[in-house]
Scaffold this motif. Structure first.
Motif, PDB file in Angstrom:
ATOM      1  N   UNK A 144       9.917  -6.394 -30.725  1.00 23.01           N
ATOM      2  CA  UNK A 144       9.757  -7.496 -31.687  1.00 23.01           C
ATOM      3  C   UNK A 144      11.075  -8.157 -32.086  1.00 23.01           C
ATOM      4  N   UNK A 145      12.153  -7.382 -32.085  1.00 23.88           N
ATOM      5  CA  UNK A 145      13.445  -7.944 -32.508  1.00 23.88           C
ATOM      6  C   UNK A 145      13.877  -9.119 -31.638  1.00 23.88           C
ATOM      7  N   UNK A 146      13.363  -9.173 -30.407  1.00 23.04           N
ATOM      8  CA  UNK A 146      13.733 -10.269 -29.508  1.00 23.04           C
ATOM      9  C   UNK A 146      13.116 -11.602 -29.925  1.00 23.04           C
ATOM     10  N   UNK A 147      12.179 -11.585 -30.877  1.00 24.43           N
ATOM     11  CA  UNK A 147      11.625 -12.828 -31.419  1.00 24.43           C
ATOM     12  C   UNK A 147      12.746 -13.679 -32.007  1.00 24.43           C
ATOM     13  N   UNK A 183       4.802 -22.900 -35.123  1.00 28.52           N
ATOM     14  CA  UNK A 183       3.824 -21.813 -35.043  1.00 28.52           C
ATOM     15  C   UNK A 183       2.823 -21.861 -36.186  1.00 28.52           C
ATOM     16  N   UNK A 184       3.095 -22.700 -37.195  1.00 23.47           N
ATOM     17  CA  UNK A 184       2.175 -22.826 -38.320  1.00 23.47           C
ATOM     18  C   UNK A 184       2.157 -21.620 -39.238  1.00 23.47           C
ATOM     19  N   UNK A 185       3.329 -20.984 -39.390  1.00 21.44           N
ATOM     20  CA  UNK A 185       3.437 -19.814 -40.256  1.00 21.44           C
ATOM     21  C   UNK A 185       4.629 -19.980 -41.186  1.00 21.44           C
ATOM     22  N   UNK A 186       4.779 -19.075 -42.140  1.00 25.67           N
ATOM     23  CA  UNK A 186       5.889 -19.126 -43.087  1.00 25.67           C
ATOM     24  C   UNK A 186       7.118 -18.439 -42.519  1.00 25.67           C
ATOM     25  N   UNK A 187       8.264 -18.672 -43.182  1.00 27.95           N
ATOM     26  CA  UNK A 187       9.496 -18.007 -42.759  1.00 27.95           C
ATOM     27  C   UNK A 187       9.391 -16.495 -42.945  1.00 27.95           C
ATOM     28  N   UNK A 188       8.640 -16.094 -43.962  1.00 30.34           N
ATOM     29  CA  UNK A 188       8.427 -14.655 -44.193  1.00 30.34           C
ATOM     30  C   UNK A 188       7.696 -14.025 -43.019  1.00 30.34           C
ATOM     31  N   UNK A 189       6.709 -14.751 -42.471  1.00 24.31           N
ATOM     32  CA  UNK A 189       5.958 -14.239 -41.319  1.00 24.31           C
ATOM     33  C   UNK A 189       6.864 -14.082 -40.106  1.00 24.31           C
ATOM     34  N   UNK A 190       7.776 -15.044 -39.907  1.00 24.22           N
ATOM     35  CA  UNK A 190       8.720 -14.947 -38.794  1.00 24.22           C
ATOM     36  C   UNK A 190       9.573 -13.696 -38.947  1.00 24.22           C
ATOM     37  N   UNK A 191       9.971 -13.409 -40.177  1.00 24.48           N
ATOM     38  CA  UNK A 191      10.763 -12.206 -40.445  1.00 24.48           C
ATOM     39  C   UNK A 191       9.965 -10.949 -40.124  1.00 24.48           C
ATOM     40  N   UNK A 251       7.069  -3.466 -39.307  1.00 30.48           N
ATOM     41  CA  UNK A 251       6.010  -4.204 -40.017  1.00 30.48           C
ATOM     42  C   UNK A 251       5.487  -5.389 -39.209  1.00 30.48           C
ATOM     43  N   UNK A 252       5.786  -5.407 -37.900  1.00 28.94           N
ATOM     44  CA  UNK A 252       5.413  -6.552 -37.067  1.00 28.94           C
ATOM     45  C   UNK A 252       3.897  -6.798 -37.094  1.00 28.94           C
ATOM     46  N   UNK A 253       3.523  -8.035 -37.386  1.00 22.47           N
ATOM     47  CA  UNK A 253       2.104  -8.408 -37.464  1.00 22.47           C
ATOM     48  C   UNK A 253       1.746  -9.482 -36.442  1.00 22.47           C
ATOM     49  N   UNK A 254       2.576  -9.622 -35.414  1.00 21.25           N
ATOM     50  CA  UNK A 254       2.348 -10.648 -34.396  1.00 21.25           C
ATOM     51  C   UNK A 254       1.087 -10.331 -33.607  1.00 21.25           C
ATOM     52  N   UNK A 255       0.133 -11.260 -33.596  1.00 19.56           N
ATOM     53  CA  UNK A 255      -1.100 -11.017 -32.861  1.00 19.56           C
ATOM     54  C   UNK A 255      -0.988 -11.538 -31.428  1.00 19.56           C
TER      55      UNK A 255
END
Length: 432
Positions: free
Chosen positions: A93-96, A118-126, A133-137
């Motif tokens: 995930x860190x490579x995101x 991506x239509x998400x918040x900066x918090x989600x990108x973090x 805590x990665x929540x990437x679907x």
């Protein structure tokens, strides 16, 4: 453009001979998650897909493809990688974080631009960039790769099979259906050729060893003595853990095992798995399990438990126990050059026990059987015919191979001599 092979995903239960609930419980830890991942990919975390691949030993390349019409091969061995060859797949995930920023994978975009696209918040990108805590679907993972033309291997390490490159094959999905059909046929042919090559290579290696062993065996005595124990040969052991957990592995009840094994009380008769050899053979034939999963050269490591599909043999050949072959252990021209009383003493049993072991309804238990093999330096194959292929969970040394081949060859000679003797008696022939 990357696609998720949903058809293969849906076929996983039937491919592994499991129900949806069983596969879901195995791969997701809950009975209903599998069907939920089918109905809504938005809840399907990318890490879950990676974990599923690691659990079933399937490459991620079989699920992430550039071909929206990826063919389904109705054979799990075309997907499942042998345990000794499978390399764990790792999601990074860190490579995101490398998608955005100066000279980023997505071009010179900022973190804000990335979040907006991506239509998400900066918090989600973090959160996406944090492994804990990665929540990437799954859909968002594919959207990142497809939108920014980034190869999937920028985020995943999978050394089992080559992950397709989106840049090299980005126009592949536009090929005519006729071309896709031809590619599919070629892919199936290549897979079959690889499997044939693997089997031929394995047989070739065995032939080389056999030829060498034939030369080597002629240089040393085959007689049994205490000195033979000095050879560096690991003792035989029983996979007691597998025996004690047969019910959970086979997904059956104690009652079913008792009935098949021909015992009245499995828990009492088994003595923590120490069942009669005849009972084990009945179980193996019923559920198509090779006895090689139960008799192992002890390498000091307890084999892990797998699901039933791992143990079940394809193209099953009936296993046969030959208790009468115990007669080959003593007497003139025997495998051990020992007398029956000596064998009884070595194994700490009475001569009456040995007589009972060699009857058709043999009373020999697994502990008796394995002790006999170890004290007399013989192999289980001297008493059990099992021609089913299986991936051994241990590697066999050259010396161990020689010991086993030596005993089996000598036993075959004994059987041939016995046949010749009977033929002479029937035809009243002399040695001349």
């Amino acid at each position: 453009m990357y696609y998720f092979n949903m058809f293969l995903f849906k076929k996983l239960p039937s491919l592994f001979g499991m129900t949806q609930h069983e596969l879901s419980d195995l791969c997701f830890g809950a009975k209903h998650k599998f069907i939920r991942r089918i109905s809504s990919q938005e809840t399907f975390l990318f890490q879950e897909l990676v974990d599923l691949c690691n659990t079933l030993r399937i490459s991620l390349a079989d699920f992430i493809t550039l071909n929206p019409n990826e063919p389904f091969l109705d054979n799990r061995y075309k997907y499942v990688i042998p345990e000794n060859k499978f390399k764990p797949i790792v999601f990074q995930p860190k490579n995101i974080r490398f998608v955005y920023g100066p000279n980023g994978l997505g071009g010179n975009i900022t973190r804000v631009d990335f979040a907006k696209t991506m239509g998400v918040s900066l918090t989600t990108i973090t959160r996406w960039s944090n492994a804990e805590i990665c929540s990437l679907n799954l859909p968002d993972m594919l959207r990142i790769c497809n939108h920014y033309k980034i190869n999937i291997d920028s985020f995943v390490i999978d050394d089992n099979k080559h992950l397709e490159q989106i840049e090299k094959k980005k126009e592949a999905s536009e090929l005519p259906m006729r071309i896709w059909q031809e590619l599919t046929e070629m892919k199936q042919i290549i897979e079959k050729e690889r499997e044939d090559y693997r089997l031929l290579k394995k047989e070739n290696e065995q032939l080389k060893i056999t030829l060498k062993s034939g030369l080597y065996l002629g240089e040393q005595s085959n007689d049994y003595s205490a000195n033979t124990q000095e050879r560096k040969v690991r003792k035989w052991t029983v996979n007691w853990d597998l025996l004690q957990n047969l019910r959970s592995v086979l997904k059956v009840t104690d009652k079913e095992i008792i009935k098949v094994a021909g015992m009245t009380n499995y828990k009492y008769s088994s003595r923590d798995g120490d069942i009669p050899v005849t009972a084990l053979v009945r179980i193996c034939n019923k559920w198509q399990l090779s006895t090689r999963h139960f008799f192992l050269r002890n390498n000091g490591v307890q084999p892990p438990l797998y699901q039933y599909s791992y143990y079940r043999s394809e193209d099953w050949k009936t296993v046969v126990f030959h208790p009468e072959h115990i007669n080959d252990l003593f007497g003139s021209d025997a495998l051990t050059n020992l007398k029956r009383p000596e064998i009884a003493e070595l194994n700490g049993v009475s001569e009456a026990s040995i007589k009972a072991w060699r009857k058709p309804d043999s009373t020999m238990r697994l502990s008796d059987f394995i002790r006999l093999c170890n004290t007399l330096d013989v192999t289980p194959s001297c008493f059990i015919t099992d021609n089913n292929r299986t991936e051994l969970s241990y590697s066999m040394s050259y010396t161990e191979f020689l010991v086993e081949e030596n005993r089996l060859l000598k036993q075959r000679i004994l059987r041939m001599k016995e046949k010749l003797r009977k033929l002479k008696d029937e035809k009243n022939l002399t040695d001349e």
